[in-house]
Design an enzyme around this catalytic site. Structure first.
Site, PDB file in Angstrom:
ATOM      1  N   GLY A   1       0.850  -1.204   0.000  1.00  0.00           N
ATOM      2  CA  GLY A   1       0.000   0.000   0.000  1.00  0.00           C
ATOM      3  C   GLY A   1       0.870   1.234   0.000  1.00  0.00           C
TER       4      GLY A   1
ATOM      5  N   LYS B   1      -3.897   0.302  13.127  1.00  0.00           N
ATOM      6  CA  LYS B   1      -5.310   0.429  13.476  1.00  0.00           C
ATOM      7  C   LYS B   1      -6.067   1.043  12.294  1.00  0.00           C
ATOM      8  CE  LYS B   1      -6.400   4.572  14.560  1.00  0.00           C
ATOM      9  NZ  LYS B   1      -6.531   5.929  14.904  1.00  0.00           N
TER      10      LYS B   1
ATOM     11  N   HIS C   1       0.596   4.187  17.515  1.00  0.00           N
ATOM     12  CA  HIS C   1       1.763   5.077  17.551  1.00  0.00           C
ATOM     13  C   HIS C   1       1.859   5.905  18.835  1.00  0.00           C
ATOM     14  CE1 HIS C   1      -1.023   8.108  15.919  1.00  0.00           C
ATOM     15  NE2 HIS C   1      -0.127   9.031  16.264  1.00  0.00           N
TER      16      HIS C   1
ATOM     17  N   LEU D   1       1.952   4.753  21.706  1.00  0.00           N
ATOM     18  CA  LEU D   1       2.845   4.048  22.633  1.00  0.00           C
ATOM     19  C   LEU D   1       4.291   4.454  22.458  1.00  0.00           C
ATOM     20  CD1 LEU D   1       1.326   0.485  22.715  1.00  0.00           C
ATOM     21  CD2 LEU D   1       1.555   2.105  24.590  1.00  0.00           C
TER      22      LEU D   1
ATOM     23  N   HIS E   1      -5.554   4.911  21.403  1.00  0.00           N
ATOM     24  CA  HIS E   1      -4.463   5.761  21.897  1.00  0.00           C
ATOM     25  C   HIS E   1      -4.634   6.129  23.383  1.00  0.00           C
ATOM     26  CE1 HIS E   1      -3.464   5.887  17.771  1.00  0.00           C
ATOM     27  NE2 HIS E   1      -4.175   6.933  17.414  1.00  0.00           N
TER      28      HIS E   1
ATOM     29  N   ARG F   1       2.687  16.620  29.767  1.00  0.00           N
ATOM     30  CA  ARG F   1       2.250  17.095  28.446  1.00  0.00           C
ATOM     31  C   ARG F   1       2.940  16.241  27.377  1.00  0.00           C
ATOM     32  NH1 ARG F   1       2.985  23.033  28.012  1.00  0.00           N
ATOM     33  NH2 ARG F   1       5.045  22.513  27.276  1.00  0.00           N
TER      34      ARG F   1
END
Ligand SMILES: NC(=O)C1=CN([C@@H]2O[C@H](COP(=O)(O)OP(=O)(O)OC[C@H]3O[C@@H](n4cnc5c(N)ncnc54)[C@H](OP(=O)(O)O)[C@@H]3O)[C@@H](O)[C@H]2O)C=CC1
Ligand SMILES: O=C1O[C@H](COP(=O)(O)O)[C@@H](O)[C@H](O)[C@H]1O
Length: 795
Positions: free
Chosen positions: A307, A448, A478, A480, A540, A666
């Site tokens: 892809g 995902k 992503h 993680l 997420h 943050r």
């Protein structure tokens, strides 16, 4: 006069052998009890890949404790002049690596022993004169240089003595080879910084040892130097005679991969005209050790992107692969194969189409590369057509991969499925049957969404399981790999005392908030079928929650971490629909893709672009603490934050009514951890009113002097190649996450058919959401610690 050739089999080996070499030279000098300091001349390279390699060598060298650094002088062989970005100068590179690390460990290196050009002087000539005077004084005093390191360029240049420069004007060659030590101003059209300050060849050839690094692209220049040097020394006949057993330079191959020098010969005759490479000239007077990175002859790696002509591949996968290439984090022998179906992407028929129409724009947006970096990345790239409904095209892919492996004994393959999920099973079936390496490992990366609900996810997992072992599947989330998400376990369990605060004894509520300022532009078709809860929360934010709430794993090994995550997931209650508010920004319905969808389904989309949901954990640690998740598109800012709000002190406590403390993590943008806490303001009095909320602040960029934090995708792709699966989602984690969200989604979509609250694009989301958050006991304190609530200042 001769050459010792040192072959390095990997990047790590290259760094180790270079540092060993330099360390040995210094140790030998220092053990001879000489009164002079050891003089080390260093040159940097051009291009991000090479400079990163150089930086590694210098940083590692600083760690060598066998060296008495108080007796070492360091100078720069060349520098860029007129470069306005200080961080790109060679002086900066030395300071940022070697010197910084020596200072960090108090290695006793005196600043006065570092001789660098002052490029701030008004002209290049003034800079060269000044440098020459300081440098030559030092060289005279120390009888140096004792070692000079140089790289050989593809045009044959060493340091900043470029053939195009000295061949353009005949006198320049005599300047470069003048009999006294000196510093030159030279020029090149090859690199972004044209004017250079460089020691002359006399300084280089006087070095007791010269280490030349032969980098990608300089092989031809190296062969030419050797050939013309040997012809000069031995004549063509001797060259032919000796070539069988001994390399013409007199180099003998030893079994451990090192090439040893046994050159003997006549006195060299002066070159009648300037040689094609100044290295030729230096070689006539010096012994040289040449360090070369040779490709792994045993193992081949293929990174196959299925892809490849699609959106994800161009925006995320390939830019990340490029960054890994720039950081020298891909195996040298790795080829990257873009694969796509010509029926879907008719405009991409070749690797050059692929480059021009997909990759160029996104790769060139990345910072800090030079043409050589791009060229070397392109050498890795290939493009192959595959049609999933024609399995024989998969066999052709297999043959192509074997060809690219060039007969290496071991072949490892990563298949990265940048495909819509409905194609996963078919792709995996064909890959497994027709394109599986039999001599190495195979790994499949899936992105995902992993289904729209638990049942779909289970069906997907089952179909993958038919062909793959769980350890061959890398389910990517992503989030993680975001720097501060990766930091959560360290923050909690490396700082033991802080870890204890993560407990219902202290915590009033936990907030995990994702805000995006943009809407669904360009992705409305996909998004409307999923909505924000599936797109962001179920994966997420759920992963972030798990890392905030889980117990310490037995070890940091993948299965231990994932076991612990599953344990806490099992303790989370399914979300109650009353604990959820959904919203949709104004203007969503006007998107042409949404209008098409509305027309087809016969009603206005109820897809949430915003949601707040409250989760509860039934365990000792978190009993009664609400975890408030919030995610939205089209909001007022772009940020992802974890906020742990601590319990309020009783009203009649020592300091009276005070704001609640908060630990804020943050995640993006500008990664930071800060602790909003109480402190007494400076002054003579000590009353409750003198207490104010203030901030303990860890700004990661400033603290760790980060110039660039790696993208999450880079980290995860690197992990796949390394076989590190701890930041990937295991099947049972996924099942548990769906168990928590499935009932809510069914109620919202099928039973209640709930209409989302409207909110203005660019606002904080619907008022109802703030009311729910307020009900959960979260209190907002402004920067000065004054409590506030949305109803008062809703914008
Ligand atoms: N290291 C650093 O860089 C530091 C930076 N800062 C900066 O200082 C500023 C203040 O930080 P901080 O006090 O933590 O955060 P804010 O005051 O911005 O937000 C605190 C909380 O109040 C909520 N909130 C904000 N506005 C409203 C509103 N109108 N109605 C209801 N709730 C609201 C937010 O919820 P919601 O998420 O739902 O909007 C958030 O959870 C920020 O810009 C922060 O980045 C502070 C300390 C250190
Ligand atoms: O997975 C997704 O994530 C992005 C947000 O990722 P970030 O790294 O930029 O925070 C989101 O825009 C997208 O809708 C979602 O599918």
């Amino acid at each position: 006069m001769g050459i010792e050739r040192i072959l390095a089999s990997s990047e790590r080996d290259f760094v180790a052998k270079s540092v060993d070499y330099i360390e040995e030279c210094i140790a030998k000098h220092q053990s001879q009890g000489r009164s002079t300091n050891f003089v080390l001349g260093l040159s940097a390279s051009n291009g991000r890949v090479r400079r990163a390699r150089q930086a590694d060598v210098w940083s590692t060298l600083a760690g060598r404790t066998s060296i008495d650094w108080s007796r070492v002088c360091v100078f720069l062989v060349d520098e860029r002049y007129g470069w306005h970005c200080e961080e790109e100068s060679n002086s900066f590179l030395i300071r940022d690596t070697l010197i910084k690390n020596l200072n960090r460990r108090s290695a006793g290196f005196p600043e006065s022993n570092l001789i660098l050009p002052s490029t701030g002087l008004d002209s290049a000539l003034a800079c060269a004169e000044d440098y020459q005077s300081r440098l030559c004084d030092m060289l005279e005093k120390e009888h140096g240089p004792h070692l000079v390191t140089i790289g050989l360029g593809s045009d044959g240049h060493i340091a900043s003595v470029f053939p195009e420069w000295y061949k353009a004007v005949p006198e320049r060659w005599s300047t470069a080879t003048q009999k006294t030590r000196g510093v030159l101003v030279t020029e090149t059209s090859e690199f972004e910084v044209r004017t250079r300050i460089c020691v002359n060849l006399r300084v280089i050839r006087e070095a007791s040892n010269i280490l030349v690094t032969l980098q990608e692209g300089s092989e031809e220049a190296w062969t030419n130097v050797k050939r013309s040097f040997d012809e000069e020394r031995f004549g063509e006949k001797r060259f032919a005679k000796r070539a069988k057993v001994v390399e013409p330079t007199g180099v003998v191959v030893s079994t451990d991969g090192f090439l040893m020098v046994h050159a003997k010969g006549r006195k060299p005759k002066p070159a009648p005209k300037p040689p094609d490479s100044p290295l030729h000239y230096v070689l006539r007077y010096s012994n040289i050790s040449a360090m070369q990175l040779s490709l792994d002859k045993e193992t081949h790696y293929s990174f196959v992107v299925m892809g490849a002509a699609g959106d994800l591949a161009k925006k995320k996968t390939f830019p990340s692969l490029f960054q890994l290439h720039l950081g020298r984090l891909l195996p040298g022998s790795m080829k990257i194969i873009g694969v796509d179906d010509p029926k879907f992407h008719t405009d991409v028929t070749s690797v050059s189409d692929f480059w021009e129409k997909r990759l160029r724009e996104y790769l060139e947006k990345q910072k800090g590369w030079v043409n050589e970096d791009v060229e070397s990345f392109k050498q890795r790239l290939h493009f192959v057509h595959v049609q999933l409904d024609q399995p024989e095209t998969m066999s052709a892919l297999d043959r192509r991969l074997q060809e690219l492996a060039e007969g290496r004994a071991k072949e490892h393959r990563v298949f990265y499925l940048a495909l819509p999920p409905f194609l996963f099973a078919q792709a995996v079936e064909h890959l497994r049957e027709r394109c599986w390496s039999k001599t190495g490992w195979n790994r499949v990366v899936v992105e995902k969404p992993f289904g729209k609900n638990g049942a779909e996810a289970a069906a997907l997992s089952n179909s993958l399981k038919k062909y793959l072992d769980e350890k061959e599947i890398f389910r990517m989330d992503h989030y993680l790999a975001k720097t501060l998400v990766l930091n959560l376990l360290t923050l909690r369990f490396a700082n033991r005392e802080l870890g204890h605060l993560f407990h219902c004894h202290h915590v009033a509520n936990v907030r995990i908030t994702f805000k995006e300022a943009i809407g669904v532009q360009g992705r409305a078709g996909y998004f409307d079928g999923y909505g924000i809860i599936r797109d962001i929360m179920q994966n997420h934010l759920m992963q972030v929650l798990t890392l905030v709430a889980m117990e310490a794993p037995a070890t940091l090994e993948a299965e231990d971490v994932r076991d612990e995550k599953v344990k806490v997931l099992k303790q989370i209650r399914p979300i109650a629909p009353r604990d959820c508010v959904i919203g949709q920004y104004d203007g969503y319905q006007a998107d042409p893709d949404i209008q098409k969808i509305n027309l087809k389904q016969g009603y206005a989309s109820r897809c949430p672009t915003f949601a707040v949901a409250v989760l509860y954990l039934d365990n000792e640690r978190w009993s009664g603490v609400p975890f408030i998740m919030k995610a939205g598109k089209g909001l007022e800012v772009h940020q992802t934050i974890v906020r742990i709000q601590f319990k309020k002190a009783p009203p009649s406590s020592l300091f009276g009514e005070q704001p609640q403390n908060e630990l804020v993590i943050r995640i993006q943008p500008n990664e930071a951890i800060y602790y909003k806490m109480l402190a007494k303001m400076p002054g003579l009095t000590q009353q409750a009113r003198d207490v104010e909320q203030t901030v303990l602040d860890l700004d990661l960029k400033k603290r760790f002097e980060l110039r660039r934090t790696p993208e999450a995708y880079e980290k995860l792709i690197h992990d796949v190649i390394q076989g590190e699966s701890h930041n990937f989602v295991r099947r049972d984690e996924l099942e548990q996450a769906w168990r928590i969200f499935d009932p809510l989604l069914t109620t919202l979509e099928k039973e209640e058919k709930r209409e989302p609250e409207r909110y203005t694009l660019g606002s904080r989301g619907p008022l109802k959401a703030d009311m729910l958050i307020d009900r959960m006991g979260f209190r907002r304190y402004t920067v000065t610690g004054v409590p506030g609530f949305a109803e008062d200042d809703f914008d």
